[in-house]
Scaffold this motif. Sequence first.
Motif, PDB file in Angstrom:
ATOM      1  N   UNK A  84     -11.950  16.566 -18.412  1.00 15.94           N
ATOM      2  CA  UNK A  84     -13.218  16.820 -17.716  1.00 15.94           C
ATOM      3  C   UNK A  84     -13.804  15.644 -16.942  1.00 15.94           C
ATOM      4  N   UNK A  85     -13.819  14.411 -17.473  1.00 15.26           N
ATOM      5  CA  UNK A  85     -14.454  13.341 -16.710  1.00 15.26           C
ATOM      6  C   UNK A  85     -13.830  13.062 -15.346  1.00 15.26           C
ATOM      7  N   UNK A  86     -12.540  13.368 -15.192  1.00 17.14           N
ATOM      8  CA  UNK A  86     -11.919  13.027 -13.917  1.00 17.14           C
ATOM      9  C   UNK A  86     -11.362  14.220 -13.152  1.00 17.14           C
ATOM     10  N   UNK A  87     -11.659  15.432 -13.590  1.00 18.00           N
ATOM     11  CA  UNK A  87     -11.079  16.611 -12.953  1.00 18.00           C
ATOM     12  C   UNK A  87     -11.460  16.707 -11.477  1.00 18.00           C
ATOM     13  N   UNK A  88     -12.751  16.581 -11.171  1.00 15.92           N
ATOM     14  CA  UNK A  88     -13.193  16.716  -9.781  1.00 15.92           C
ATOM     15  C   UNK A  88     -12.622  15.612  -8.911  1.00 15.92           C
ATOM     16  N   UNK A  89     -12.625  14.387  -9.441  1.00 17.99           N
ATOM     17  CA  UNK A  89     -12.087  13.266  -8.674  1.00 17.99           C
ATOM     18  C   UNK A  89     -10.601  13.456  -8.387  1.00 17.99           C
ATOM     19  N   UNK A  90      -9.849  13.953  -9.358  1.00 18.67           N
ATOM     20  CA  UNK A  90      -8.420  14.155  -9.152  1.00 18.67           C
ATOM     21  C   UNK A  90      -8.151  15.274  -8.154  1.00 18.67           C
ATOM     22  N   UNK A 141       0.793  -1.240   0.000  1.00 18.47           N
ATOM     23  CA  UNK A 141       0.000   0.000   0.000  1.00 18.47           C
ATOM     24  C   UNK A 141       0.822   1.285   0.000  1.00 18.47           C
ATOM     25  N   UNK A 142       1.919   1.306   0.747  1.00 24.05           N
ATOM     26  CA  UNK A 142       2.724   2.534   0.798  1.00 24.05           C
ATOM     27  C   UNK A 142       3.420   2.776  -0.540  1.00 24.05           C
ATOM     28  N   UNK A 143       3.911   1.709  -1.180  1.00 25.02           N
ATOM     29  CA  UNK A 143       4.504   1.857  -2.515  1.00 25.02           C
ATOM     30  C   UNK A 143       3.473   2.411  -3.487  1.00 25.02           C
ATOM     31  N   UNK A 144       2.271   1.885  -3.415  1.00 28.74           N
ATOM     32  CA  UNK A 144       1.203   2.336  -4.312  1.00 28.74           C
ATOM     33  C   UNK A 144       0.837   3.785  -4.034  1.00 28.74           C
ATOM     34  N   UNK A 145       0.798   4.168  -2.771  1.00 28.91           N
ATOM     35  CA  UNK A 145       0.492   5.550  -2.410  1.00 28.91           C
ATOM     36  C   UNK A 145       1.521   6.501  -3.001  1.00 28.91           C
ATOM     37  N   UNK A 146       2.794   6.165  -2.891  1.00 31.95           N
ATOM     38  CA  UNK A 146       3.836   7.040  -3.426  1.00 31.95           C
ATOM     39  C   UNK A 146       3.727   7.158  -4.944  1.00 31.95           C
ATOM     40  N   UNK A 202       0.899   6.836  -6.807  1.00 29.58           N
ATOM     41  CA  UNK A 202      -0.250   7.655  -7.226  1.00 29.58           C
ATOM     42  C   UNK A 202      -0.055   9.111  -6.827  1.00 29.58           C
ATOM     43  N   UNK A 203       0.694   9.370  -5.772  1.00 29.66           N
ATOM     44  CA  UNK A 203       1.005  10.760  -5.428  1.00 29.66           C
ATOM     45  C   UNK A 203       1.746  11.428  -6.589  1.00 29.66           C
ATOM     46  N   UNK A 204       2.735  10.744  -7.105  1.00 31.06           N
ATOM     47  CA  UNK A 204       3.516  11.298  -8.208  1.00 31.06           C
ATOM     48  C   UNK A 204       2.650  11.507  -9.446  1.00 31.06           C
ATOM     49  N   UNK A 249      -6.577  14.078  -0.691  1.00 33.10           N
ATOM     50  CA  UNK A 249      -6.542  12.850   0.114  1.00 33.10           C
ATOM     51  C   UNK A 249      -5.128  12.288   0.214  1.00 33.10           C
ATOM     52  N   UNK A 250      -4.400  12.188  -0.903  1.00 37.58           N
ATOM     53  CA  UNK A 250      -3.081  11.559  -0.865  1.00 37.58           C
ATOM     54  C   UNK A 250      -2.067  12.383  -0.078  1.00 37.58           C
TER      55      UNK A 250
END
Length: 256
Positions: free
Chosen positions: A124-130, A106-111, A113-115, A136-137
Amino acid sequence: MGGHSIEVRSDVVIKRYRSWHHDEPGREWRALKLLDEHDPGLAPAPVTAELTADPPSVVMSRLDGAAVSGEITGKLVDALAEAVTAVQQAIPPRELERMPARAGHPVELLRLVREQAAVVEPDPPRAEALRAARAWVERPALEQVLAQPGTPVFGTGDGNIANYLWDGTKVRVIDFEYSGRSDRAFELAEVSEHIAVWENDPAGMTAVLERLELTAAESARLTECRRLMALFWLLRVREAVRSEQADRTLALLQAG
């Protein structure tokens, strides 16, 4: 090109590996032997292995059934819940402790997705989610939370729904290239948030998760791990399914 090729014969399956950076052949062979010893029939039986060949290969028994497809309802819900639980709990604690950790943490994955969330230009489809994901990250305690050990289980290392074979009565499990010691919440998050699961059924594994009894700590960790996995897939999905994945990710991030 995938990390392996498959040759299906009448009684066995031969898996030849194109990549073994994570000791994929060794992980698979170890998993097949242990599962066959402790819960025979849940996974393919090990036949032979050439782990030092070029390419390395593993020969295993051929299982009945076909990859789960279509709506996850009825008897299939219970069968999947039983298989997911069985494979996680099949290996006794003493042997599990001696296994290497699964590939990916999980920590490897977090780092990761942070990058990636920081540099991706949101469409547009993912702007709000990002935007929600970036907040969150960067939570100060998130890495510490994900670094905490959860309930130890055997992890398959791959939540693809195609790895679950259904014969109308029982679900069996295949594909252990990235398997190893893991924790329950992370493994459940991987299988419940894998993009192949959602592409298979718009309801995903929701009904399956409802069959599982989790402790309060497992439930809390599962929430964070599901957010992590959903974001991982949001950063990778093709444009055709990006809007749906953005909606799922945002819903998980906004949940209490």
